[in-house]
Design a protein around this motif. Structure first.
Motif, mmCIF file in Angstrom:
data_model
loop_
_atom_site.group_PDB
_atom_site.id
_atom_site.type_symbol
_atom_site.label_atom_id
_atom_site.label_comp_id
_atom_site.label_asym_id
_atom_site.label_seq_id
_atom_site.Cartn_x
_atom_site.Cartn_y
_atom_site.Cartn_z
ATOM 1 N N GLN A 102 0.835 -1.193 0.000
ATOM 2 C CA GLN A 102 0.000 0.000 0.000
ATOM 3 C C GLN A 102 0.871 1.245 0.000
ATOM 4 O OE1 GLN A 102 -3.056 0.187 3.033
ATOM 5 N NE2 GLN A 102 -3.102 2.417 2.978
ATOM 6 N N HIS B 36 1.126 5.073 0.780
ATOM 7 C CA HIS B 36 0.449 6.141 1.521
ATOM 8 C C HIS B 36 0.480 7.428 0.703
ATOM 9 C CE1 HIS B 36 -0.990 8.600 4.749
ATOM 10 N NE2 HIS B 36 0.119 9.318 4.771
ATOM 11 N N ASN B 37 -0.659 8.102 0.628
ATOM 12 C CA ASN B 37 -0.761 9.362 -0.108
ATOM 13 C C ASN B 37 -0.629 10.515 0.879
ATOM 14 O OD1 ASN B 37 -1.406 11.551 -1.696
ATOM 15 N ND2 ASN B 37 -3.036 10.514 -2.789
ATOM 16 N N LYS B 38 0.567 11.060 0.975
ATOM 17 C CA LYS B 38 0.846 12.129 1.939
ATOM 18 C C LYS B 38 0.053 13.402 1.628
ATOM 19 C CE LYS B 38 4.713 14.634 4.051
ATOM 20 N NZ LYS B 38 6.162 14.945 3.972
ATOM 21 N N PRO C 27 -7.557 1.405 -0.457
ATOM 22 C CA PRO C 27 -7.588 2.428 0.600
ATOM 23 C C PRO C 27 -8.004 3.791 0.050
ATOM 24 C CG PRO C 27 -5.342 1.997 -0.074
ATOM 25 C CD PRO C 27 -6.187 0.966 -0.770
ATOM 26 N N ASP D 260 -6.460 6.413 0.209
ATOM 27 C CA ASP D 260 -5.316 7.067 -0.437
ATOM 28 C C ASP D 260 -5.446 7.020 -1.953
ATOM 29 O OD1 ASP D 260 -2.878 7.220 1.880
ATOM 30 O OD2 ASP D 260 -4.483 5.793 2.235
ATOM 31 N N GLU D 261 -5.998 5.914 -2.462
ATOM 32 C CA GLU D 261 -6.132 5.750 -3.910
ATOM 33 C C GLU D 261 -7.135 6.726 -4.507
ATOM 34 O OE1 GLU D 261 -4.544 4.321 -6.285
ATOM 35 O OE2 GLU D 261 -3.095 3.451 -4.910
#
Length: 283
Positions: free
Chosen positions: A112, A114-116, A148, A150-151
């Protein structure tokens, strides 16, 4: 329409003059061969890719990726165009399809990313983010895979940069990253974690975004008189100092020259957040 080339069971290419048109539909090419007539009732989507390199990339993707991933990506693109009421740049058929397939593959392998920038994306590109949420829910319904949140942010950026008059993906990511850095500076100086759902946060982020855009495009800033400048500087000294630090950061790291007048507006935004923090401490 007659088939000029079969890409897979669901995608064919037809020719009208010198123009190659991509036609999609469930089982549209099943049992067919070149020059056969397409059954109109099976046609679900028609689009043209005028950029030859993009067309070649799209045909390669069709050869390499699972058909269901391609179908799902096109369903998401169609939904996005409907919700935004605009045609997206043809590159979206390559970029988003490849991204979604890779995201599904990563998820299946237990990885996965993570999208900061998720919080910034959610505020700056609200419509695209809603489409991103719809997209991950659509993928769940189609494949029983729960990607998630984030996507949703990653998909939103792809949709945003595919709007005809929008910036490139690199520009969008760079701007969002810079905004994230500025927010982190404010949080560190105020010793607080900002509530991304608060009006104060959203106003601050929107103001910073427009300020960056003005600097990038050389647009004029709204001026303030010296009396107002002095009043804000003296009344909200600590917030003004944080605004000055943002100005210095932009100059030293990005060569952006934020005008002094802009410090007044930033100070007021920062002061609002600081005031809310003090209220919470008192309570």
């Amino acid at each position: 329409m007659r088939i000029n080339r079969i890409l897979n069971n669901n995608v064919v290419v037809v020719k009208e003059g010198d123009e190659e048109i991509i036609v999609m539909g469930s089982g549209i090419a099943f049992g067919k061969k070149k020059n056969d007539v397409i059954v109109v009732d099976k046609v679900e989507k028609v689009f043209v890719m005028k950029d030859k390199s993009e067309y070649e990339k799209f045909t390669q993707i069709i050869d390499q990726l699972p058909e269901i991933h391609i179908v799902i990506a096109e369903e998401i693109i169609s939904w996005a165009e409907k919700k935004l009421k605009t045609k997206l740049h043809e590159h979206i058929h390559v970029a988003l399809t490849d991204h979604i397939s890779f995201a599904i593959e990563r998820h299946q392998q237990g990885f996965q990313l993570h999208n900061k920038l998720l919080n910034e994306i959610r505020v700056l590109y609200a419509k695209e983010y809603e489409i991103g949420l719809w997209a991950i829910n659509h993928i769940k319904n189609r494949l029983s895979i729960s990607l998630p949140e984030d996507e949703a942010g990653h998909i939103a950026l792809h949709i945003h940069t595919a709007k005809m008059e929008s910036s490139t993906m690199t520009q969008a990511v760079n701007t969002t990253t810079l905004l994230n850095e500025l927010i982190e500076i404010i949080e560190k100086k105020l010793e607080v974690k900002l509530d991304q759902d608060s009006i104060s946060y959203q106003r601050l982020l929107t103001h910073l975004n427009f300020a960056l855009r003005r600097m990038e495009e050389g647009q004029p800033f709204q001026d303030v008189d010296e009396e107002m400048h002095q009043l804000v500087q003296e009344k909200h000294r600590s917030s003004y100092q944080i605004a000055e630090q943002l100005k210095e950061y932009l100059a030293s790291c990005y060569q952006y020259e934020l005008p002094v007048s802009e410090l007044v507006y930033l100070t007021l935004h920062i002061q609002r957040i600081n005031r809310n923090k003090l209220k919470e401490v008192e309570e």
